[in-house]
Scaffold this active site. Structure first.
Site, PDB file in Angstrom:
ATOM      1  N   GLU A 188      22.190 -51.092 -85.822  1.00 31.91           N
ATOM      2  CA  GLU A 188      22.140 -52.483 -85.165  1.00 31.91           C
ATOM      3  C   GLU A 188      21.914 -53.392 -86.279  1.00 31.91           C
ATOM      4  OE1 GLU A 188      18.551 -52.840 -82.771  1.00 31.91           O
ATOM      5  OE2 GLU A 188      19.364 -51.810 -81.378  1.00 31.91           O
ATOM      6  N   GLU A 381      20.574 -45.452 -77.846  1.00 27.48           N
ATOM      7  CA  GLU A 381      19.587 -45.768 -77.597  1.00 27.48           C
ATOM      8  C   GLU A 381      19.533 -46.687 -76.198  1.00 27.48           C
ATOM      9  OE1 GLU A 381      17.080 -48.726 -80.134  1.00 27.48           O
ATOM     10  OE2 GLU A 381      17.721 -47.354 -81.691  1.00 27.48           O
TER      11      GLU A 381
HETATM   12  C1  FCB Z   1      16.149 -51.482 -81.083  1.00 25.68           C
HETATM   13  C2  FCB Z   1      15.761 -50.758 -82.183  1.00 25.68           C
HETATM   14  C3  FCB Z   1      14.715 -49.591 -82.258  1.00 25.68           C
HETATM   15  C4  FCB Z   1      13.559 -50.083 -81.191  1.00 25.68           C
HETATM   16  C5  FCB Z   1      14.262 -50.648 -79.938  1.00 25.68           C
HETATM   17  C6  FCB Z   1      13.162 -50.979 -78.743  1.00 25.68           C
HETATM   18  O1  FCB Z   1      16.654 -52.756 -81.465  1.00 25.68           O
HETATM   19  O2  FCB Z   1      16.874 -50.109 -82.805  1.00 25.68           O
HETATM   20  O3  FCB Z   1      14.152 -49.455 -83.305  1.00 25.68           O
HETATM   21  O4  FCB Z   1      12.686 -50.872 -81.729  1.00 25.68           O
HETATM   22  O5  FCB Z   1      15.084 -51.795 -80.039  1.00 25.68           O
END
Ligand code: FCB
Length: 474
Positions: A188, A381
């Protein structure tokens, strides 16, 4: 005879098919990141990292939660006794993979100098322990955090950072390249530079926000170049695995779909948040509107022809996607880079990271398939935390909204897969409640509840929901 040959070829083909499938089964996993879970902040010769500094010395959680919290202990996963118990919980959950990140400052404590064998050995053992449990490691090299010594040299504000990262990546790939099948170069960049660093203003810069934001894009450009360098190196090493980069992607929707200004702002936000990175990664180009707006505030942003050629020539083996929510964008004349979307959560029960919209995950995946030549995609994620959830009712912790969130997003992801998206894995964020950056321990995202005082683990409702999903889809 013909029939026999046909039958034989069917057997052979299906044999190959089965083999190929077994070699790379769909990855059902869970995700974490070093600073959020490891603790052990001075263990085995680890150097100081950016987040060690931010939490211990700047006290960065104070701004948002009013108290100083750090990842010094986190959820204690640097400790092998602890992580072996966590591997056991993963086995019971039924996952076949685990996404975690390496802490650069454990491996090369000052960023560029001597390699710390103890740090390398720690991850070696973790990888072996996971594999022994039948869990495929998915290794992120860099998840927001890096050695403080390099921050002091200007970090991503310094073009040398590309070489420093390349040097670190070489150490990692040489050591683990033969036994890890999936590597992720970065996590990210948008959140790192345009949200976290921007909000924290670590450099304590007095420059206007617009200038700081534009400089963030310059840093992201360097990270894309470092990503390309690592991918090229990986491919030249002829390793059998795959390497990709993880982006946070959010379809951008106008907050008021009848307001032409919101519509325009959301189109621009889409270019900043999504297209800049996707085009950079897959096409070696940037949207002209982004380049023009950035140059207005940071004229030194001049991606050269040779840099863009590097980007165009180097493709990731897969794209890691972190999806939480769409961005609901409203026009704000004071914010030329329209970055107020995070607050616009329209749900009745608010989730920590924006509105709950599984339909937008489907749109995102199919859009990438259509616009970028159907790359392999891995959802690295996806998750949520809700105000008022995570209530401890032993033997479990109640989190019905998270369980529902996971279930509906898996349905959306699998629908996209059925419709031709080349999806290779799904990783909820996160396996465990953990240190949520500037929010410290106040925002829980885990499928497993963690008592931060005692390190006790309690599987939540969402853990059992995900267990069912994995069983049904294996
Ligand atoms: C993302 C991050 C991860 C975590 C989630 C909730 O942006 O990559 O580390 O903090 O959010």
């Amino acid at each position: 005879m013909k029939k026999i040959i046909i039958n034989l070829s069917i057997i052979l083909l299906s044999g190959i098919g089965v083999k190929a499938q077994n070699k790379n089964p769909f990855l059902w996993g869970i995700a974490s990141a070093a600073y959020q879970v490891e603790g052990g902040y001075r263990a085995d010769g680890k150097g100081e990292s950016k987040w060690d500094f931010l939490t211990n010395k700047v006290g960065v959680t104070q701004f948002l939660i009013g108290q100083k919290q750090t990842g010094n202990v986190a959820i204690n996963m640097y400790d092998r006794t602890q992580y072996l118990k966590d591997i056991q919980l993963m086995k019971e959950l039924g996952v076949n993979s685990y996404r975690f990140s390496l802490d650069w400052s454990r491996i090369i404590p000052d960023g560029i100098g001597a390699v710390n064998e103890k740090g390398l050995a720690h991850y070696d053992l973790l990888i072996d322990d996971l594999k022994a449990a039948g869990i495929e490691p998915v290794v992120t090299l860099y998840h927001f955090d890096y050695p403080m010594a390099l921050v002091q040299k200007g970090g991503w504000g310094n073009p040398e950072m590309i070489n420093w990262y390349k040097n670190y990546a070489e150490v990692v790939l040489k050591r683990y390249g033969k036994k890890v099948k999936y590597f992720i170069t970065f996590n990210e960049p948008y959140i790192e530079f345009m949200v976290a660093e921007y909000l924290i203003n670590m450099e304590q810069s007095k420059e206007p926000n617009t200038v700081r934001f534009a400089k963030g894009i310059q840093k992201a450009h360097r990270q894309l170049l470092a990503n390309a360098a690592a991918i090229k190196m990986f491919h030249e090493m002829n390793l059998k695995g795959q390497i990709g980069m993880t982006l946070n992607l959010s379809p951008c929707l106008p907050l008021d779909s009848n307001n032409p200004k919101d519509i325009k702002a959301s189109e621009f936000e889409d270019k900043l948040l999504n297209k800049f990175f996707l085009d950079g990664l897959f096409k070696g180009t940037y949207p002209q509107q982004v380049v023009d707006s950035v140059q207005k505030y940071d004229p030194s942003f001049q991606p050269s022809g040779s840099e863009m050629k590097i980007l165009a020539e180097t493709k990731p083996d897969f794209l890691g996607i972190n999806y939480y929510a769409p961005a609901l964008v409203s026009y704000d004349e004071k914010a030329p880079f329209a970055s107020t979307w995070m607050d616009n959560n329209t749900d009745k029960v608010k989730s920590h990271n924006g509105p709950v919209r599984p339909d937008e995950l489907y749109h995102l995946l199919t859009r990438i398939k259509n616009d970028y030549g159907s790359p392999k995609m891995m959802i690295t994620e996806n998750g949520a935390g809700f105000e008022g959830e995570d209530i401890k009712v032993k033997p479990i912790v109640k989190d019905p909204l998270r369980a529902d969130f996971i279930q509906r997003h898996v349905v959306a992801a699998l629908k996209a897969k059925t419709d031709g998206v080349n999806l290779i894995g799904y990783f909820p964020w996160s396996g465990w409640d953990n240190f949520e950056w500037v929010f410290g321990y106040t925002k829980r995202f885990g499928l497993i509840y963690v008592d931060f005082e005692t390190q006790e683990r309690i599987p939540k409702q969402s853990y059992f929901e995900y267990q069912k999903i994995i069983k049904a889809n294996k």
